[in-house]
Write an enzyme that holds these catalytic residues in place. Structure first.
Site, PDB file in Angstrom:
ATOM      1  CE  LYS A 167      65.094  53.094  46.166  1.00 59.14           C
ATOM      2  NZ  LYS A 167      66.344  53.724  45.723  1.00 59.14           N
ATOM      3  NE  ARG A 169      70.550  62.497  50.169  1.00 59.70           N
ATOM      4  CZ  ARG A 169      71.312  62.393  49.086  1.00 59.70           C
ATOM      5  NH1 ARG A 169      71.884  63.457  48.573  1.00 59.70           N
ATOM      6  NH2 ARG A 169      71.503  61.216  48.519  1.00 59.70           N
TER       7      ARG A 169
END
Ligand code: BES
Ligand code: MN
Ligand code: ZN
Length: 489
Positions: A268, A342
């Site tokens: 990120k 996920r």
């Protein structure tokens, strides 16, 4: 803080500050007796237009001739537009202001709440919302630094003989604050191991907690989840809590519990990365919900699952292109190591369905940045395979004002997460990334009724709101407690 309900008048109550709620431009007749005694001060302020009763407006008066030292006029907005949320915010404004000026004892007048318009419907007594907002507003995260002049309100008296579910209120506020503390704690002090100790701390006659270690997780074949923490020296902890309060198949609650999310190899940007300590807000909410359910002895069975892991880049971290096999045997190509939530949730869903055969699964997760792109910070994004369950959640959410907004899971999204080499890929790219994340999870729920709540936009506040101080909001806890209260009957 001690809370009392007393059948005593506004004039007679001895307190540091008496809160008088107001509607906007509403004839202040209900307070005319007390205003007469204090020499018409209230009328004077209202005539000056300094205080009109606008939503969240407050004005403090130092008064004499009554037992209270001060009166705090608190605006709730127009009478006809009143909602439980506006009352909650008014309570938040009033309590936090009074704490700020060092007041120790307060009292709340409830006379105005007998003047609500006919259209006003709410499940609880209006003053409940006022006190709820008040108490929630007083939260401070003080683990590393005590607030200067940090006095606390010691006592609140609610005037009137209103029957308010004080126990429910207490548990609600305490469990929200319990979640807020866990979420606000930085990742060096809230590792998967510390999180698992927090869960173990809830162990009781009614709550059983078990923690699967790395080798157990391997044995279960949860390689999608395992792949997330490969780059970190913090071992993953798969936390399972069972609360038995009722009969029948349990409701499973799964909380995303990434204690820090650097993005892994798909790193990120540095800006704002410190906030990725809140990537376990879903897990903290699940812990708080189970704690509260047990304290309130809700007649339901719950299983809580927190697949805790730290997502870092390191020598043995997962790399884009890697393929992993989930517990359900579905294989996943990792396109983006930053789509780690996920991966962990897919195995948690597979696990809980395999071992607990739940009547339904609800996951709560700070899953996508796209959630806030779509809805800002105002709503949870809800997706699922069961309309009835989503309907019930929507109802519960309105009462809590932890709003949910349903997003579609069109069959066409399946294309977006098709992989060339595996059954699925973990990223469908930029377009529709809120819903393709949901669709990915759906593939693991099978026929079990399942709902996904993306709280990425609502779990953290950049600015103080009336009863939601800056930082972790604790969202999901009040929503789910309302939901559980309804399904028990
Ligand atoms: N934890 C983040 C989502 C997030 C972002 C939560 C900002 C709260 C605030 C999640 O793991 C993530 O990085 N998602 C990616 C997925 C993408 C790579 C497909 C995202 O949304 O950018
Ligand atoms: Mn991520
Ligand atoms: Zn994440």
């Amino acid at each position: 803080m001690d809370i009392f309900i007393r059948n005593i008048s506004e004039e007679a109550i001895k307190t540091d500050a008496l809160i008088l709620p107001f509607f906007e431009n509403y004839p202040p007749d209900i307070y005319s007796d007390i205003d007469y005694i204090i020499g018409g001060l209230i009328k004077k302020v209202i005539n000056s237009k300094e205080f009109t009763g606008k939503q969240n407006q407050i004005t403090l008066l130092h008064v004499r001739n009554i037992n209270a030292d001060r009166i705090l006029l608190t605006g709730l907005g127009k009478q006809n537009d009143i909602t439980s949320e506006k009352i909650r915010q008014g309570g938040g404004k009033a309590f936090s202001y009074l704490r700020g000026i060092g007041v120790k004892e307060i009292a709340v007048s409830t006379a105005l709440f007998d003047c609500l318009p006919k259209g006003f419907t709410a499940l609880k007594k209006p003053v409940f919302y006022f006190i709820e907002g008040g108490l929630l507003s007083l939260y401070r995260f003080e683990r590393y630094r005590k607030t200067e002049n940090g006095t606390e309100i010691k006592k609140a008296t609610i005037l009137g003989d209103k029957d308010i579910p004080l126990k429910w209120l207490r548990v609600l506020v305490d469990s929200v604050n319990f979640a807020r503390d866990i979420i606000n704690t930085p990742s060096n002090d809230m590792t998967p191991d510390v999180l698992s100790n927090n869960a173990l701390g809830l162990s009781s006659r009614k709550i059983k907690v078990k923690v699967l270690e790395k080798r157990d997780i391997e044995k279960e074949g949860m390689h999608a989840y395992l792949s997330v923490s490969r780059g970190s020296t913090e071992p993953p902890k798969f936390i399972v809590l069972q609360y038995k309060g009722g009969k029948g198949a349990p409701l499973a609650l799964i909380g995303k519990s990434i204690t820090f999310d650097s993005g892994g190899i798909s790193l990120k940007p540095a800006e704002g990365m410190e906030k990725m300590k809140y990537d376990m807000a879903g897990g903290a909410a699940v812990l708080a919900i189970i704690k509260a359910a047990s304290e309130l002895e809700l007649p339901v069975n719950l299983v809580g699952v927190l697949p805790a892991a730290e997502n870092l880049h390191g020598g043995s971290a997962s790399k884009p292109g890697d393929v992993v096999k989930s517990l359900t045997e579905k294989t996943i190509e990792i396109i983006n190591t930053d789509a780690e939530g996920r991966l962990a949730l897919a195995d948690a869903i597979g696990y809980v369905i395999k071992y607990y055969k739940p009547r339904a699964v609800i996951d709560i997760a700070t899953l996508t940045g796209a959630c806030s792109v779509a809805l800002g910070n105002e709503s949870i994004a809800m997706m699922g395979n069961n309309t009835e369950l989503m309907g019930r959640l929507k109802e519960a959410s309105e009462e809590a004002y932890e709003r949910v907004w349903q997003m579609p899971l069109f069959d066409e999204y399946k294309e977006y997460i098709k992989s060339d080499v595996a059954d699925l890929k973990n990223s469908g790219g930029k377009n529709g990334s809120l819903v393709t994340a949901g669709y990915f999870l759906k593939e693991f729920a099978g026929d079990t009724p399942w709902v996904h709540l993306d709280i990425a936009g609502t779990a953290w506040n950049e600015k103080d709101k009336p009863y939601l101080p800056k930082g972790a909001t604790g969202i999901g806890v009040r929503l789910m407690l309302n939901f559980l209260k309804e399904i028990q009957s």
